[in-house]
Design an enzyme around this catalytic site. Structure first.
Site, PDB file in Angstrom:
ATOM      1  N   LYS A  83       8.343  -0.539  -1.431  1.00 51.34           N
ATOM      2  CA  LYS A  83       6.916  -0.633  -1.125  1.00 51.34           C
ATOM      3  C   LYS A  83       6.410   0.744  -0.714  1.00 51.34           C
ATOM      4  O   LYS A  83       6.996   1.394   0.160  1.00 51.34           O
ATOM      5  CB  LYS A  83       6.742  -1.609   0.034  1.00 51.34           C
ATOM      6  CG  LYS A  83       5.709  -2.693  -0.185  1.00 51.34           C
ATOM      7  CD  LYS A  83       5.789  -3.672   0.981  1.00 51.34           C
ATOM      8  CE  LYS A  83       4.627  -4.618   0.991  1.00 51.34           C
ATOM      9  NZ  LYS A  83       4.647  -5.487   2.172  1.00 51.34           N
TER      10      LYS A  83
HETATM   11  O1  G3P Z   1       3.028  -7.821   4.054  1.00 50.03           O
HETATM   12  C1  G3P Z   1       1.728  -7.465   3.790  1.00 50.03           C
HETATM   13  C2  G3P Z   1       0.689  -8.463   4.252  1.00 50.03           C
HETATM   14  O2  G3P Z   1       0.956  -9.729   3.726  1.00 50.03           O
HETATM   15  C3  G3P Z   1       0.399  -8.447   5.720  1.00 50.03           C
HETATM   16  O3  G3P Z   1      -0.385  -9.521   6.128  1.00 50.03           O
HETATM   17  O4  G3P Z   1      -1.143 -10.986   7.943  1.00 50.03           O
HETATM   18  O5  G3P Z   1      -0.427  -8.654   8.490  1.00 50.03           O
HETATM   19  O6  G3P Z   1      -2.565  -9.073   7.302  1.00 50.03           O
HETATM   20  P1  G3P Z   1      -1.170  -9.555   7.540  1.00 50.03           P
END
Ligand code: G3P
Length: 218
Positions: A83
């Site tokens: 990533k």
């Molecule tokens: O892993 C990336 C993403 O899914 C993060 O989500 O919930 O931290 O906005 P969030």
């Protein structure tokens, strides 16, 4: 649509993988921090549980070091997807890793223009964060629609749209309606996808009636 789970919690991953419905896993530095475990060890463990792509995020911001980190992460297992952030250095690194045959997930995508660049850089996945756009009063799912429309114009783009920052089951349903390739879903939302009160009530009624028959199938 493929289902990835967005967590670095190995116990959760094992449990969800047993359903046979898990196609991959995504992690990020915050999720690694939450797991309280060494990143390289966790990624290797997850890669052994789930055969599909497992995203492991670089933390360097400058290309040379990011590439070095990406190469190290890619060596952990054959199903690692490195990533990188959607920055000029991130996309340069994406291009280099992709040319070496490494899967790359370009993360922190918040606009259609950014997604277009990720596809041009040869990303395997681009991760638009729908929940974080909703959080600031924008429409995260609108962005998914835009990206899908753009990618469909260029069939030679091989980049898959990985809907990230999913907050609820409606995000999952809308992503599927739009033809998004992948949704990475937190464990609680993935479990919610199984649930409906009428399923629970219906099953209870069937089992109660079955008990009254005094029969058994086996
Ligand atoms: O892993 C990336 C993403 O899914 C993060 O989500 O919930 O931290 O906005 P969030």
């Amino acid at each position: 649509m493929k289902f990835f789970v967005d967590t670095a919690d190995v116990a959760e991953i094992k449990d969800l993988a047993a359903s046979g419905l898990l196609d991959g896993v995504t992690t990020n530095p915050s999720l690694i921090m939450k797991s309280g475990r060494p990143m390289l060890e966790v990624i290797q463990e997850i890669c052994a549980i789930v055969p599909g792509p497992v995203s492991a995020e670089t933390v360097a911001t400058e290309h040379k070091k990011m590439l070095e980190e990406g190469r190290k992460l890619a060596k952990l297992a054959r199903n690692v997807a490195v990533k990188v952030p959607l920055t000029p250095d991130g996309l340069k690194t994406c291009k280099a890793l992709a040319s070496e045959g490494t899967m790359v997930n370009v993360t922190l995508c918040f606009s259609a223009a950014q997604a277009l660049l990720a596809a041009k850089a040869g990303a395997t996945f681009v991760s638009p964060f729908v929940g974080r756009l909703d959080d600031i009063g924008q429409d995260g799912m609108h962005l998914i629609g835009e990206i899908m429309t753009i990618y469909r114009q260029y069939p030679h783009f091989k980049t898959e749209v990985l809907v990230a920052s999913v907050r609820h089951t409606q995000h999952v349903v809308q992503a599927a309606k739009m033809g998004a390739h992948v949704a990475t879903v937190p464990p609680n939302v993935l479990r919610q996808c199984f649930k409906h009160v009428l399923t629970d009530n219906g099953l209870k009624a069937f089992l109660d009636d079955w008990a009254k028959t005094g029969q058994s199938i086996l």
